[in-house]
Scaffold this motif. Structure first.
Motif, PDB file in Angstrom:
ATOM      1  N   UNK A   1      19.020  36.546  45.876  1.00 43.23           N
ATOM      2  CA  UNK A   1      18.648  35.512  44.900  1.00 43.23           C
ATOM      3  C   UNK A   1      19.249  35.823  43.534  1.00 43.23           C
ATOM      4  N   UNK A   2      19.243  37.091  43.151  1.00 41.52           N
ATOM      5  CA  UNK A   2      19.839  37.484  41.876  1.00 41.52           C
ATOM      6  C   UNK A   2      21.343  37.196  41.871  1.00 41.52           C
ATOM      7  N   UNK A   3      22.013  37.515  42.969  1.00 43.92           N
ATOM      8  CA  UNK A   3      23.448  37.257  43.072  1.00 43.92           C
ATOM      9  C   UNK A   3      23.740  35.767  42.992  1.00 43.92           C
ATOM     10  N   UNK A   4      22.863  34.937  43.552  1.00 48.76           N
ATOM     11  CA  UNK A   4      23.082  33.486  43.516  1.00 48.76           C
ATOM     12  C   UNK A   4      23.071  32.955  42.091  1.00 48.76           C
ATOM     13  N   UNK A   5      22.363  33.644  41.197  1.00 53.91           N
ATOM     14  CA  UNK A   5      22.271  33.194  39.815  1.00 53.91           C
ATOM     15  C   UNK A   5      23.384  33.682  38.916  1.00 53.91           C
ATOM     16  N   UNK A   6      24.330  34.410  39.465  1.00 58.22           N
ATOM     17  CA  UNK A   6      25.427  34.928  38.652  1.00 58.22           C
ATOM     18  C   UNK A   6      26.503  33.857  38.502  1.00 58.22           C
ATOM     19  N   UNK A   7      26.879  33.607  37.246  1.00 58.59           N
ATOM     20  CA  UNK A   7      27.910  32.601  36.980  1.00 58.59           C
ATOM     21  C   UNK A   7      29.271  33.136  37.394  1.00 58.59           C
ATOM     22  N   UNK A   8      30.012  32.320  38.148  1.00 60.43           N
ATOM     23  CA  UNK A   8      31.319  32.745  38.637  1.00 60.43           C
ATOM     24  C   UNK A   8      32.430  31.803  38.223  1.00 60.43           C
TER      25      UNK A   8
ATOM     26  N   UNK B   1      31.129  40.676  34.714  1.00 64.58           N
ATOM     27  CA  UNK B   1      30.252  40.153  35.757  1.00 64.58           C
ATOM     28  C   UNK B   1      30.208  41.108  36.946  1.00 64.58           C
ATOM     29  N   UNK B   2      31.340  41.702  37.295  1.00 68.84           N
ATOM     30  CA  UNK B   2      31.380  42.684  38.387  1.00 68.84           C
ATOM     31  C   UNK B   2      30.498  43.889  38.042  1.00 68.84           C
ATOM     32  N   UNK B   3      30.504  44.297  36.779  1.00 64.43           N
ATOM     33  CA  UNK B   3      29.637  45.398  36.363  1.00 64.43           C
ATOM     34  C   UNK B   3      28.168  45.040  36.577  1.00 64.43           C
ATOM     35  N   UNK B   4      27.817  43.796  36.272  1.00 65.78           N
ATOM     36  CA  UNK B   4      26.445  43.333  36.477  1.00 65.78           C
ATOM     37  C   UNK B   4      26.103  43.350  37.969  1.00 65.78           C
ATOM     38  N   UNK B   5      27.043  42.930  38.803  1.00 65.37           N
ATOM     39  CA  UNK B   5      26.840  42.946  40.258  1.00 65.37           C
ATOM     40  C   UNK B   5      26.558  44.372  40.726  1.00 65.37           C
TER      41      UNK B   5
ATOM     42  N   UNK C   1      23.747  49.780  53.637  1.00 63.71           N
ATOM     43  CA  UNK C   1      25.021  49.201  54.078  1.00 63.71           C
ATOM     44  C   UNK C   1      25.047  47.696  53.779  1.00 63.71           C
ATOM     45  N   UNK C   2      23.936  47.016  54.038  1.00 64.33           N
ATOM     46  CA  UNK C   2      23.860  45.579  53.770  1.00 64.33           C
ATOM     47  C   UNK C   2      23.984  45.298  52.260  1.00 64.33           C
ATOM     48  N   UNK C   3      23.348  46.145  51.453  1.00 66.41           N
ATOM     49  CA  UNK C   3      23.437  45.976  49.997  1.00 66.41           C
ATOM     50  C   UNK C   3      24.892  46.123  49.555  1.00 66.41           C
ATOM     51  N   UNK C   4      25.576  47.142  50.077  1.00 67.51           N
ATOM     52  CA  UNK C   4      26.991  47.350  49.744  1.00 67.51           C
ATOM     53  C   UNK C   4      27.837  46.147  50.169  1.00 67.51           C
TER      54      UNK C   4
ATOM     55  N   UNK D   1      30.123  39.645  46.783  1.00 67.65           N
ATOM     56  CA  UNK D   1      29.935  38.991  45.485  1.00 67.65           C
ATOM     57  C   UNK D   1      31.043  39.377  44.516  1.00 67.65           C
ATOM     58  N   UNK D   2      31.450  40.640  44.542  1.00 66.53           N
ATOM     59  CA  UNK D   2      32.549  41.089  43.684  1.00 66.53           C
ATOM     60  C   UNK D   2      33.822  40.319  44.022  1.00 66.53           C
ATOM     61  N   UNK D   3      34.083  40.124  45.309  1.00 69.78           N
ATOM     62  CA  UNK D   3      35.264  39.378  45.731  1.00 69.78           C
ATOM     63  C   UNK D   3      35.177  37.931  45.223  1.00 69.78           C
ATOM     64  N   UNK D   4      33.984  37.317  45.340  1.00 69.23           N
ATOM     65  CA  UNK D   4      33.818  35.947  44.864  1.00 69.23           C
ATOM     66  C   UNK D   4      34.091  35.848  43.369  1.00 69.23           C
ATOM     67  N   UNK D   5      33.574  36.817  42.618  1.00 72.51           N
ATOM     68  CA  UNK D   5      33.731  36.790  41.156  1.00 72.51           C
ATOM     69  C   UNK D   5      35.196  36.972  40.778  1.00 72.51           C
ATOM     70  N   UNK D   6      35.888  37.864  41.429  1.00 71.45           N
ATOM     71  CA  UNK D   6      37.263  38.167  41.054  1.00 71.45           C
ATOM     72  C   UNK D   6      38.274  37.149  41.582  1.00 71.45           C
ATOM     73  N   UNK D   7      37.869  36.320  42.541  1.00 74.30           N
ATOM     74  CA  UNK D   7      38.774  35.306  43.085  1.00 74.30           C
ATOM     75  C   UNK D   7      38.807  34.116  42.122  1.00 74.30           C
ATOM     76  N   UNK D   8      40.002  33.766  41.723  1.00 72.87           N
ATOM     77  CA  UNK D   8      40.177  32.662  40.765  1.00 72.87           C
ATOM     78  C   UNK D   8      40.205  31.342  41.495  1.00 72.87           C
TER      79      UNK D   8
END
Length: 181
Positions: free
Chosen positions: A21-28, A112-116, A165-168, A174-181
């Motif tokens: 839920x926290x990840x869903x609220x991150x602006x990308x 944003x990746x740092x926040x993730x 493992x699931x958290x990682x 999420x990191x991939x989503x954020x960094x993908x333009x």
């Protein structure tokens, strides 16, 4: 299975659910209902999540349209969005609120990746705490034999490893989503 292990497993599942839920609220840099649906709005003398008082639509990848079921709460919704730390400027047209999502810069993506990563680490801390509490209960349970104690500890550790493992995996995704333009 020992009750402490069952309780720990429930806590592990809740920590992953919370992280999601926290990840869903991150602006990308693109519109997502998860970005605003949990914003608390002061209406009718109580605080309610935005999703309970309005329809949230994504008309295009860069905007969110919020249409309340009761138009009298438009001002409260606008205020809640401004007060949230999303950094978005709501546009109120008298019927709905529109949010334009600015594209993320390279620097803001890295932040944003740092926040993730921070959120993922907090989830891991919660997992470790649940593991520690369960291990203490298992060790202090005089009804368990040494073999049973080791079996329960092993089972708990397997669940903890699986959850970490699931958290990682969630964090990497999420990191991939954020960094993908």
């Amino acid at each position: 299975m020992h009750s402490a292990v069952q309780l720990a497993i429930q806590q592990l599942d809740k920590s992953l659910e919370f992280l999601s839920k926290e990840f869903a609220g991150i602006q990308m840099g693109r519109a997502s209902a998860g970005l605003v649906e949990g914003i608390e709005v002061e209406t009718y003398g109580a605080r309610q999540p935005l999703r309970n008082i309005a329809q949230i639509a994504i008309p295009d990848p860069r905007s969110i349209a919020i249409t309340p079921w009761d138009k009298s709460v438009l001002g409260a919704i606008e205020k809640a969005i401004r007060d949230s730390n999303l950094g978005l400027s709501p546009v109120n047209d008298g019927h709905s609120i529109r949010l334009n999502i600015p594209p993320l810069t390279e620097e803001s993506r890295k932040e944003t990746v740092k926040v993730v990563h921070k959120m993922a680490e907090e989830a891991k801390i919660t997992v470790r705490q649940a593991r520690h509490d369960a291990m203490e209960k298992i060790k202090n349970d005089d009804a368990l034999s040494e073999d049973d104690e080791r079996r329960e500890e092993k089972h708990l550790q397997e669940k903890v490893d699986e959850m970490n493992k699931k958290i990682e995996e969630h964090a990497k995704k999420k990191e991939h989503e954020v960094m993908t333009i």
